[in-house]
Design a protein around this motif. Structure first.
Motif, PDB file in Angstrom:
ATOM      1  N   GLN A  74      -6.015  -7.901   3.757  1.00  0.00           N
ATOM      2  CA  GLN A  74      -6.023  -7.382   5.223  1.00  0.00           C
ATOM      3  C   GLN A  74      -4.554  -6.822   5.579  1.00  0.00           C
ATOM      4  O   GLN A  74      -4.474  -5.689   6.333  1.00  0.00           O
ATOM      5  N   LEU A  75      -3.425  -7.562   5.467  1.00  0.00           N
ATOM      6  CA  LEU A  75      -2.142  -7.058   5.652  1.00  0.00           C
ATOM      7  C   LEU A  75      -2.008  -5.971   4.807  1.00  0.00           C
ATOM      8  O   LEU A  75      -1.235  -4.959   5.380  1.00  0.00           O
ATOM      9  N   LYS A  76      -2.322  -5.972   3.705  1.00  0.00           N
ATOM     10  CA  LYS A  76      -1.820  -4.702   2.530  1.00  0.00           C
ATOM     11  C   LYS A  76      -2.748  -3.444   3.119  1.00  0.00           C
ATOM     12  O   LYS A  76      -2.049  -2.343   3.203  1.00  0.00           O
ATOM     13  N   ALA A  77      -3.812  -3.546   3.554  1.00  0.00           N
ATOM     14  CA  ALA A  77      -4.503  -2.563   4.106  1.00  0.00           C
ATOM     15  C   ALA A  77      -3.949  -1.961   5.316  1.00  0.00           C
ATOM     16  O   ALA A  77      -3.690  -0.676   5.438  1.00  0.00           O
ATOM     17  N   LEU A  78      -3.578  -2.958   6.271  1.00  0.00           N
ATOM     18  CA  LEU A  78      -2.805  -2.406   7.574  1.00  0.00           C
ATOM     19  C   LEU A  78      -1.369  -1.451   7.128  1.00  0.00           C
ATOM     20  O   LEU A  78      -1.367  -0.601   7.651  1.00  0.00           O
ATOM     21  N   TYR A  79      -0.717  -2.345   6.468  1.00  0.00           N
ATOM     22  CA  TYR A  79       0.678  -1.853   6.336  1.00  0.00           C
ATOM     23  C   TYR A  79       0.828  -0.777   5.219  1.00  0.00           C
ATOM     24  O   TYR A  79       1.588   0.236   5.702  1.00  0.00           O
ATOM     25  N   SER A  80      -0.224  -0.609   4.407  1.00  0.00           N
ATOM     26  CA  SER A  80      -0.296   0.779   3.628  1.00  0.00           C
ATOM     27  C   SER A  80      -0.591   1.911   4.441  1.00  0.00           C
ATOM     28  O   SER A  80       0.240   2.924   4.352  1.00  0.00           O
ATOM     29  N   ARG A  81      -1.531   1.845   5.481  1.00  0.00           N
ATOM     30  CA  ARG A  81      -1.885   2.790   6.146  1.00  0.00           C
ATOM     31  C   ARG A  81      -0.649   3.170   7.194  1.00  0.00           C
ATOM     32  O   ARG A  81      -0.246   4.367   7.655  1.00  0.00           O
ATOM     33  N   ARG A  82       0.164   2.015   7.863  1.00  0.00           N
ATOM     34  CA  ARG A  82       1.223   2.276   8.403  1.00  0.00           C
ATOM     35  C   ARG A  82       2.288   2.971   7.648  1.00  0.00           C
ATOM     36  O   ARG A  82       3.095   3.841   8.342  1.00  0.00           O
ATOM     37  N   ARG A  83       2.573   2.878   6.631  1.00  0.00           N
ATOM     38  CA  ARG A  83       3.507   3.612   5.661  1.00  0.00           C
ATOM     39  C   ARG A  83       3.130   5.051   5.825  1.00  0.00           C
ATOM     40  O   ARG A  83       3.850   5.812   5.859  1.00  0.00           O
ATOM     41  N   ASP A  84       1.814   5.311   5.481  1.00  0.00           N
ATOM     42  CA  ASP A  84       1.480   6.608   5.504  1.00  0.00           C
ATOM     43  C   ASP A  84       1.693   7.235   6.735  1.00  0.00           C
ATOM     44  O   ASP A  84       2.199   8.550   6.777  1.00  0.00           O
ATOM     45  N   VAL A  85       1.183   6.631   7.954  1.00  0.00           N
ATOM     46  CA  VAL A  85       1.787   6.807   9.409  1.00  0.00           C
ATOM     47  C   VAL A  85       3.203   7.327   9.297  1.00  0.00           C
ATOM     48  O   VAL A  85       3.621   8.343   9.827  1.00  0.00           O
ATOM     49  N   MET A  86       3.988   6.600   8.996  1.00  0.00           N
ATOM     50  CA  MET A  86       5.622   6.748   9.055  1.00  0.00           C
ATOM     51  C   MET A  86       5.903   7.927   8.240  1.00  0.00           C
ATOM     52  O   MET A  86       6.693   8.829   8.698  1.00  0.00           O
ATOM     53  N   ILE A  87       5.365   8.019   7.192  1.00  0.00           N
ATOM     54  CA  ILE A  87       5.964   9.115   6.060  1.00  0.00           C
ATOM     55  C   ILE A  87       5.541  10.593   6.515  1.00  0.00           C
ATOM     56  O   ILE A  87       6.234  11.500   6.824  1.00  0.00           O
ATOM     57  N   GLU A  88       4.145  10.439   7.367  1.00  0.00           N
ATOM     58  CA  GLU A  88       3.647  11.795   7.867  1.00  0.00           C
ATOM     59  C   GLU A  88       4.671  12.079   9.244  1.00  0.00           C
ATOM     60  O   GLU A  88       5.111  13.146   9.309  1.00  0.00           O
ATOM     61  N   ALA A  89       4.980  11.183  10.013  1.00  0.00           N
ATOM     62  CA  ALA A  89       5.927  11.435  11.145  1.00  0.00           C
ATOM     63  C   ALA A  89       7.032  11.864  10.778  1.00  0.00           C
ATOM     64  O   ALA A  89       7.757  12.851  11.434  1.00  0.00           O
ATOM     65  N   LEU A  90       7.685  11.454   9.554  1.00  0.00           N
ATOM     66  CA  LEU A  90       9.046  11.436   9.060  1.00  0.00           C
ATOM     67  C   LEU A  90       9.102  13.261   8.714  1.00  0.00           C
ATOM     68  O   LEU A  90       9.849  13.898   9.164  1.00  0.00           O
ATOM     69  N   ALA A  91       7.843  13.601   8.007  1.00  0.00           N
ATOM     70  CA  ALA A  91       8.027  14.782   7.626  1.00  0.00           C
ATOM     71  C   ALA A  91       7.776  15.846   8.789  1.00  0.00           C
ATOM     72  O   ALA A  91       8.197  16.940   8.821  1.00  0.00           O
TER      73      ALA A  91
END
Ligand code: PLP
Length: 487
Positions: free
Chosen positions: A332-349
Motif C-alpha cells: 500500500q505504501l509503495k503504491a502511494l509513494y510511487s504515485r507521489r513521486r510521479d506527481v512531484m516529478i511532473e510538478a518539477l517539470a
C-alpha cells in the motif's frame, strides 16, 4: 538566569544566548564544539506548523496506518504482555522482535544469523553506536556526497574527518573510492569505515549498481575495511529489480553459510512501518556487535519493550488470505509513494526553470534537485519559508564542509498529499524564479561563472575538516534583505 528572554514561551525549542553559553563554556567537552543542531531537527519543527508545506522532513505517511489496527495491536500487547511491555528488556532486543527483523531481511533476500542482530532505538542509533565504537577524534570516515544529512552531525560529534565522494546515477563510483583510499594510504591513514546508503539514497535518490556493490565488497576485503550499509529504503522499490544487499554479497564472499565479515548492516522499521516506534537494528560481525552492545548499554540500556511488542504483534497479523499483514501494508505504501513521486516529478517539470535538474528515484522518499548555480538554497529556504510558507532541506546539509551542494535541495514526496506536493513545488519554483529575475535586474544577467564566483562563500568550519552542519538562515526579514543586497 532569566530564561524567559531566550525561550519560545512554551519552554520548548529554547536556544541559549551567547551570554548564557559563556557561563558554561569552560565546562563543555571539546567535542561539543563540533556538535551542531541537525538541519533535519530544525526542519522537524516546521512539520508541526499548519501554515507551512514541508517537503523537508524524512517523513513517511503515518496517516496510512489504520487507527483501529493500532488500537487492536496495542490492546493485544496490553492483554498478553503488560508486565513485559512495561519492564526493561535485554540490550540486544527481544527475541520476538529479532524474529521480525530476520523476516524483513529475508524479504530483501538477506539471510542473517539472529545472534548477530542488535535491536536499536531507530537506525539513527546505529550510526551513533558505530561511531562510538570505532571513531577517535580525527579518524577518517568515507561517505557519499551528498550524504544522509542526519549522519553529518553524528560524524561531527565524534570529531571524525569525513571524506566525501560525489555520487553519480549509479551511486558511489568505486574507482574514485579507490583513489581516495590510495591517497589516504599514502598519508598513512585508513578509514575506520565506509558509509553508504546504497538504495534510493537519502538525499540523492540514486541507487548503487550491482557491479559497484560487488566491487565495493571486494575492495573492503582487499583492504580490510568496514562498510556501514545504511538501508532504510530497500523494500520501498517502485520500479526495477531488487539488488542484493552489500551484507549478503559479503556473506557470499565469506561463504560457509555464515554472516558478513566486513559489512555492518543498518535497518529500521521507520519507513516500512512507522518512525514513532523508534526501532531499528544492526547486523554486524560478532566482535563489532559486542562493542555496539556495550555502547548501547551506556546510551539507553535497551530499546522500548512497548514498541518492540507492538512490532511483534503487527508482524503476527495475517490478512483474510492468510498473508502477513505487514507485506500488504508495504504494498500500500509503495503504491502511494510511487504515485507521489510521479506527481512531484511532473510538478518539477512544470515549475522549475530550464537550468534545474533532478533525480528520478526508483524507490525511497526523496528527490534531489539542483537549481541554477547562482541560487543558494540555504538563502532560498529563508525566503521560501517566510514569503511562501514552504520548506525543503538545503543541499549544504548533506555535505560535511557545509559549503558544497549550495544550489541543490532535498525534496520529500512521501509525507504530504498530492495537492501539497504540487503547491509546494510551485511555491519553490516561484521564489527561485523571482530570485533569478532579481539577479538579472541587479546585474544585467552576468555570465553564470562570474556570478557564482562573486557570491560570498560561507565561512570555513571552525575545526580542520571536522563534520559540520549547515547553519540555517536567521528568520529576520532584514537579514534576508541584507543578504540580497550583498550580492
Ligand atoms: C539513510 C538513513 N539512515 C538512518 C535514518 C534514521 O532512521 P530512524 O532512526 O528513524 O530509523 C534515516 C531516516 O530518515 C535515513 O534516511
Amino acid at each position: 538566569m532569566d530564561r524567559s528572554k531566550s525561550g519560545t514561551g512554551d519552554g520548548r525549542g529554547t536556544r541559549a544566548t551567547a551570554h548564557e553559553l559563556a557561563r558554561y563554556e569552560a565546562l563543555f567537552a571539546a567535542r561539543t564544539r563540533s556538535m551542531k543542531s541537525s538541519a533535519m531537527r530544525e526542519m522537524m519543527a516546521l512539520t508541526e506548523r499548519d501554515d507551512v508545506i514541508s517537503l523537508a522532513g524524512g517523513l513517511p505517511d503515518t496517516s496510512t496506518f489504520p487507527p483501529e489496527l493500532f488500537a487492536k495491536l496495542m490492546s493485544h500487547v496490553a492483554a498478553d504482555s503488560t508486565a513485559r511491555a512495561l519492564q526493561y528488556g535485554p540490550t540486544e532486543g527481544m527475541a520476538v522482535t529479532v524474529d521480525c527483523i530476520v523476516e524483513v531481511m529475508a524479504a530483501e533476500g538477506t539471510l542473517v544469523d539472529r545472534s548477530e542482530v542488535i535491536v536499536t532505538t531507530g537506525g539513527q542509533q546505529v550510526i551513533d553506536l558505530v561511531c562510538k565504537a570505532l571513531i577517535d577524534p580525527g579518524d577518517v570516515i568515507v561517505a557519499e556526497a551528498p550524504t544522509y544529512p542526519g549522519a553529518v552531525p553524528t560524524f561531527g560529534a565524534y570529531q571524525a574527518q569525513v571524506e566525501q565522494i560525489e555520487t553519480d546515477a549509479d551511486g558511489m563510483p568505486i574507482d574514485e573510492l579507490e583513489r581516495v583510499l590510495d591517497r589516504l594510504a599514502a598519508q598513512g591513514r585508513r578509514p575506520k569505515f565506509i558509509y553508504t546508503v546504497p538504495n534510493f539514497q537519502n538525499p540523492g535518490g540514486v541507487t548503487m549498481s550491482l557491479p559497484r556493490r560487488r566491487r565495493l565488497v571486494e575492495v573492503a576485503h582487499e583492504r580490510e575495511l568496514l562498510v556501514l550499509e545504511d538501508n532504510p529504503y530497500g523494500l520501498l522499490r517502485y520500479e526495477g529489480d531488487p539488488l542484493p544487499t552489500l551484507y549478503s554479497l559479503d556473506a557470499e564472499t565469506v561463504g560457509q553459510g555464515g554472516g558478513a565479515d566486513l559489512v555492518i548492516y543498518l535497518g529500521t522499521f521507520s519507513k516500512i512501518l512507522a518512525p514513532g516506534v523508534r526501532l531499528g537494528w544492526a547486523v554486524a560481525p560478532r566482535p563489532v556487535l559486542e562493542k555496539l552492545n556495550l555502547g548501547k548499554q551506556g546510551a539507553d540500556l535497551c530499546s522500548s519493550p512497548v514498541t518492540q511488542l507492538f512490532v511483534a504483534a503487527f508482524f503476527a497479523e495475517r490478512d483474510s488470505a492468510g498473508e502477513p499483514r505487514w507485506r500488504a501494508y508495504l504494498e500500500q505504501l509503495k503504491a502511494l509513494y510511487s504515485r507521489r513521486r510521479d506527481v512531484m516529478i511532473e510538478a518539477l517539470a512544470e515549475h522549475f526553470g530550464e537550468d534545474a535538474r533532478w533525480t528520478h528515484p526508483h524507490g525511497g522518499l526523496f528527490i534531489w534537485a539542483t537549481l541554477d548555480e547562482r541560487l543558494d538554497t540555504t538563502d532560498l529556504l529563508a525566503l521560501a519559508r517566510e514569503s511562501e510558507g514552504v520548506a525543503f532541506v538545503p543541499g549544504r546539509a548533506a555535505y560535511v564542509d557545509g559549503r558544497s551542494g549550495s544550489s541543490s535541495m532535498r525534496l520529500n514526496f512521501a509525507g504530504v498529499p498530492d495537492a501539497d506536493i504540487r503547491e509546494g513545488v510551485r511555491r519553490i519554483g516561484k521564489v527561485a524564479g523571482e530570485q533569478l529575475s532579481l539577479f538579472g535586474t541587479l546585474s544585467g544577467s552576468p555570465p553564470r561563472a562570474r556570478a557564482a564566483a562573486a557570491r560570498p562563500q560561507p565561512p570555513a568550519p571552525a575545526e580542520h575538516g571536522l563534520a559540520d552542519v549547515v547553519a540555517l538562515p536567521r528568520r529576520d526579514a532584514d537579514g534576508a534583505a541584507r543578504r540580497r543586497r550583498d550580492r
